[in-house]
Write a protein that holds these residues in place. Structure first.
Motif, PDB file in Angstrom:
ATOM      1  N   MET B   1       0.848  -1.212   0.000  1.00 35.97           N
ATOM      2  CA  MET B   1       0.000   0.000   0.000  1.00 35.97           C
ATOM      3  C   MET B   1       0.877   1.252   0.000  1.00 35.97           C
ATOM      4  O   MET B   1       1.915   1.302   0.641  1.00 35.97           O
ATOM      5  CB  MET B   1      -0.905   0.007   1.240  1.00 35.97           C
ATOM      6  N   ASN B   2       0.437   2.264  -0.769  1.00 34.90           N
ATOM      7  CA  ASN B   2       1.141   3.547  -0.769  1.00 34.90           C
ATOM      8  C   ASN B   2       0.870   4.278   0.537  1.00 34.90           C
ATOM      9  O   ASN B   2      -0.177   4.079   1.166  1.00 34.90           O
ATOM     10  CB  ASN B   2       0.620   4.433  -1.891  1.00 34.90           C
ATOM     11  N   GLN B   3       1.792   5.148   0.903  1.00 35.88           N
ATOM     12  CA  GLN B   3       1.492   6.011   2.048  1.00 35.88           C
ATOM     13  C   GLN B   3       0.772   7.272   1.587  1.00 35.88           C
ATOM     14  O   GLN B   3      -0.082   7.796   2.274  1.00 35.88           O
ATOM     15  CB  GLN B   3       2.793   6.334   2.780  1.00 35.88           C
ATOM     16  N   LEU B   4       1.166   7.762   0.396  1.00 32.77           N
ATOM     17  CA  LEU B   4       0.496   8.950  -0.140  1.00 32.77           C
ATOM     18  C   LEU B   4       0.300   8.790  -1.642  1.00 32.77           C
ATOM     19  O   LEU B   4       1.253   8.516  -2.373  1.00 32.77           O
ATOM     20  CB  LEU B   4       1.343  10.202   0.141  1.00 32.77           C
ATOM     21  N   VAL B   5      -0.939   8.979  -2.093  1.00 33.98           N
ATOM     22  CA  VAL B   5      -1.204   9.090  -3.523  1.00 33.98           C
ATOM     23  C   VAL B   5      -1.618  10.532  -3.788  1.00 33.98           C
ATOM     24  O   VAL B   5      -2.429  11.111  -3.051  1.00 33.98           O
ATOM     25  CB  VAL B   5      -2.292   8.097  -4.000  1.00 33.98           C
ATOM     26  N   ILE B   6      -1.001  11.116  -4.821  1.00 34.35           N
ATOM     27  CA  ILE B   6      -1.322  12.487  -5.212  1.00 34.35           C
ATOM     28  C   ILE B   6      -1.966  12.437  -6.584  1.00 34.35           C
ATOM     29  O   ILE B   6      -1.415  11.823  -7.502  1.00 34.35           O
ATOM     30  CB  ILE B   6      -0.046  13.357  -5.257  1.00 34.35           C
ATOM     31  N   VAL B   7      -3.126  13.069  -6.723  1.00 36.68           N
ATOM     32  CA  VAL B   7      -3.766  13.139  -8.032  1.00 36.68           C
ATOM     33  C   VAL B   7      -3.448  14.506  -8.624  1.00 36.68           C
ATOM     34  O   VAL B   7      -3.889  15.534  -8.106  1.00 36.68           O
ATOM     35  CB  VAL B   7      -5.293  12.930  -7.942  1.00 36.68           C
ATOM     36  N   GLY B   8      -2.648  14.502  -9.678  1.00 40.53           N
ATOM     37  CA  GLY B   8      -2.263  15.757 -10.336  1.00 40.53           C
ATOM     38  C   GLY B   8      -0.771  16.012 -10.218  1.00 40.53           C
ATOM     39  O   GLY B   8      -0.250  16.150  -9.111  1.00 40.53           O
ATOM     40  N   ALA B   9      -0.080  16.065 -11.373  1.00 37.45           N
ATOM     41  CA  ALA B   9       1.367  16.287 -11.376  1.00 37.45           C
ATOM     42  C   ALA B   9       1.713  17.703 -11.823  1.00 37.45           C
ATOM     43  O   ALA B   9       2.675  17.935 -12.548  1.00 37.45           O
ATOM     44  CB  ALA B   9       2.057  15.257 -12.266  1.00 37.45           C
ATOM     45  N   GLY B  10       0.907  18.670 -11.399  1.00 30.81           N
ATOM     46  CA  GLY B  10       1.198  20.077 -11.677  1.00 30.81           C
ATOM     47  C   GLY B  10       2.123  20.632 -10.599  1.00 30.81           C
ATOM     48  O   GLY B  10       2.713  19.874  -9.828  1.00 30.81           O
ATOM     49  N   HIS B  85     -11.900   4.278   3.345  1.00 29.63           N
ATOM     50  CA  HIS B  85     -12.156   3.158   4.247  1.00 29.63           C
ATOM     51  C   HIS B  85     -11.566   3.549   5.605  1.00 29.63           C
ATOM     52  O   HIS B  85     -10.930   4.598   5.714  1.00 29.63           O
ATOM     53  CB  HIS B  85     -11.522   1.880   3.697  1.00 29.63           C
ATOM     54  N   SER B  86     -11.746   2.708   6.614  1.00 33.10           N
ATOM     55  CA  SER B  86     -11.317   3.135   7.952  1.00 33.10           C
ATOM     56  C   SER B  86      -9.827   3.507   7.997  1.00 33.10           C
ATOM     57  O   SER B  86      -9.467   4.503   8.599  1.00 33.10           O
ATOM     58  CB  SER B  86     -11.652   2.049   8.976  1.00 33.10           C
ATOM     59  N   ASN B  87      -8.967   2.735   7.311  1.00 34.39           N
ATOM     60  CA  ASN B  87      -7.529   3.009   7.398  1.00 34.39           C
ATOM     61  C   ASN B  87      -6.854   3.375   6.092  1.00 34.39           C
ATOM     62  O   ASN B  87      -5.639   3.536   6.055  1.00 34.39           O
ATOM     63  CB  ASN B  87      -6.800   1.789   7.970  1.00 34.39           C
ATOM     64  N   HIS B  88      -7.622   3.433   5.035  1.00 40.51           N
ATOM     65  CA  HIS B  88      -6.985   3.748   3.750  1.00 40.51           C
ATOM     66  C   HIS B  88      -7.992   4.287   2.752  1.00 40.51           C
ATOM     67  O   HIS B  88      -9.200   4.263   2.991  1.00 40.51           O
ATOM     68  CB  HIS B  88      -6.296   2.493   3.193  1.00 40.51           C
ATOM     69  N   TRP B  89      -7.442   4.761   1.623  1.00 45.75           N
ATOM     70  CA  TRP B  89      -8.264   5.210   0.492  1.00 45.75           C
ATOM     71  C   TRP B  89      -8.136   4.198  -0.638  1.00 45.75           C
ATOM     72  O   TRP B  89      -7.036   3.703  -0.914  1.00 45.75           O
ATOM     73  CB  TRP B  89      -7.759   6.555  -0.034  1.00 45.75           C
ATOM     74  N   ASP B  90      -9.254   3.921  -1.326  1.00 53.01           N
ATOM     75  CA  ASP B  90      -9.212   3.207  -2.603  1.00 53.01           C
ATOM     76  C   ASP B  90      -9.252   4.277  -3.687  1.00 53.01           C
ATOM     77  O   ASP B  90     -10.152   5.129  -3.682  1.00 53.01           O
ATOM     78  CB  ASP B  90     -10.462   2.325  -2.787  1.00 53.01           C
TER      79      ASP B  90
END
Lengths: 88, 399
Positions: B1-10, B85-90
């Motif tokens: 699992m990733n610790q951080l997902v960022i949407v957008g590479a601007g 979700h309780s501990n993560h994002w899908d």
């Protein structure tokens, strides 16, 4: 071509006049306009016309936009192929 | 699992990725485009100190730094849904599902359209699309065009198109309908232009800027006596007393019908004429692109000075939803430098919330830097940005 024929929702081919006329007639919300005309219900998910529909309704009813987003977003927020959901 | 997902590479997404990764967070950045930089890629302008701001170089530098910190990139990938979700994002994309402890949405802005008769013809595009064609893909959007909508973005991009060798007839207003009440009023447009006087080379604009700060009747006089053929900025006529009433063409754009308008935006009968052009740019301004936040439980606030509906968030770029962060133009329309500064704050906040951040003054310093960038911005997209920001901070406390 004149002003009333301007297309607002390209996917569902809903005109400026349709939206203005129905909003004046029913004094209704942008959600009701969406349900009556299918504007913002096409395959793009209203990415271009959502704001336009909101704006026309807000101008005609002379109501400033509220904090809540009038036409709610629902997934998928991008057009995607059905195969992503499984099947062939 | 990733610790951080960022949407957008601007600018916001990249600088957030770097700030978080520098503190040990494992980061993946997702973007729809095939390369990093977001809207930085289109930017090319001269700053008041005479130095050119080249967005492509800026994007390359940020990307190279990100690679050094082993940040993962997923280009040409569209996120179509996010779920907490309780501990993560899908994070659902067209290239499969990503899971992450924290989610930063840095999706930037989208352009408002200005619907006019004929606006669906091929050859009509948003001003941002013309910018991407010319500056990113090195393709001319056409040979001879006209821009509808006079604002800071359209004037800046007009100059870029000119530098790219594209001929522009002029920048004019749209004719008035319910959708462009403000953008079609010469008085309102002039007032906004006057605030940009420091950017424009024309002395008359500078005089306008001086006058409008003093007396409104002089402003009316300036609008009334504004030359019909417009004032030129970098050789491109800006015509606040002329409007496009229809875009013409059978299969594609062949011309536009324009007319002179009164100071209050009413068409003057008998002044209509047809101008041949092969493309039309529509410049309706920007609004925060919030779709992905819209499918979460995060509340919104409507703040016109920030560009419309913005997700509620605090100065640390945290939303009221746990482990959901925002940065950049999604939080309000401002310059790329502000977006970059906000990204750093968001990246540090994530590092803090995941218990990686050692230097606890770092966030405060980064927050101060955002304010400094805002105050020093060459282009203030809206005069009331600070007021809008304060209103938003208030909302984040009550939430």
């Amino acid at each position: 071509m004149n002003e009333k024929d301007i297309i607002i929702c390209r996917c569902e081919e809903v005109s400026y006049e349709d939206i203005v006329h129905l909003t004046e007639l029913y004094q209704c919300s942008s959600r009701e306009i969406k349900l009556r005309t299918r504007a913002a219900m096409g395959y793009c998910g209203g990415r271009t016309c959502r704001n336009l529909v909101d704006q026309i309704v807000s101008e005609i009813k002379n109501e400033p936009p509220a904090d809540n987003i009038p036409l709610t977003y629902r997934p998928p927020v991008r057009p995607i192929p059905f195969r992503l959901f499984g099947g062939e | 699992m990733n610790q951080l997902v960022i949407v957008g590479a601007g600018p916001a997404g990249l600088s957030a990725a770097i700030a978080a990764a520098k503190n040990g967070v494992n980061v993946t950045v997702i973007d729809e485009f095939m390369k990093p930089g977001g809207r930085l890629l289109g930017q090319l302008h001269e700053e008041s100190n005479g130095i050119w701001w080249n967005g492509v170089d800026e994007a390359t530098n940020l990307f190279n730094e990100a690679i050094e910190f082993h940040i993962q990139f997923q280009f040409e990938t569209s996120v179509h849904h996010v779920k907490k979700h309780s501990n993560h994002w899908d994070i659902q994309t067209d290239k499969g599902m990503f899971k992450s402890q924290a989610l930063l949405v840095a999706t930037g802005a989208a352009e408002h359209s200005i619907p006019l008769p004929g606006w669906t013809l091929p050859g009509v595009m948003s001003i941002g699309a013309a910018q991407v064609m010319a500056n990113v893909h090195h393709v001319k959007p056409g040979h001879h065009g006209i821009i509808i909508g006079i604002n800071v973005l359209s004037i800046a991009i007009a100059r870029e198109l000119k530098l790219a060798g594209v001929q522009l007839e002029s920048i004019v207003l749209p004719s008035c309908n319910l959708l462009n009440k403000e953008a079609s009023q010469p008085g309102v447009v002039f007032q906004k232009l006057a605030k940009l006087a420091h950017l424009a080379p024309s002395p008359l604009f500078k005089m306008g800027g001086f006058l409008t700060n003093k007396l409104s009747f002089l402003e009316k006089l300036v609008v009334r006596s504004f030359p019909k053929n417009g004032l030129k900025a970098w050789g491109i006529p800006i015509q606040i007393r002329r409007a496009v009433i229809e875009i013409l063409g059978e299969e594609k754009v062949e011309g536009v019908k324009v007319a002179d308008i009164t100071p209050s935006g009413v068409i003057m009968k008998g002044t209509e004429k047809i101008i041949d052009v092969d493309f039309v740019c529509i410049a309706g301004g920007l609004y925060p692109l919030t779709e992905l936040i819209g499918v979460t439980a995060c509340p919104f606030k409507f703040i016109p000075s920030l560009g419309g509906h913005v997700p509620v968030h605090n100065e640390q770029m945290q939303t009221p939803v746990e482990k959901l962060y925002v940065a950049g133009n999604i939080t309000g329309i401002e310059s790329a430098k502000v977006a970059k500064a906000q990204g750093k704050v968001a990246g540090l906040s994530v590092a803090h919330d995941l218990h990686y951040l050692q230097d606890h003054n770092a966030i405060d310093d980064a927050v101060q830097h955002v304010k400094k960038m805002r105050d020093h911005a060459l282009i203030q997209f809206h005069p009331d940005i600070n007021k809008g920001r304060n209103e938003l901070n208030g909302a984040s406390i009550t939430n």
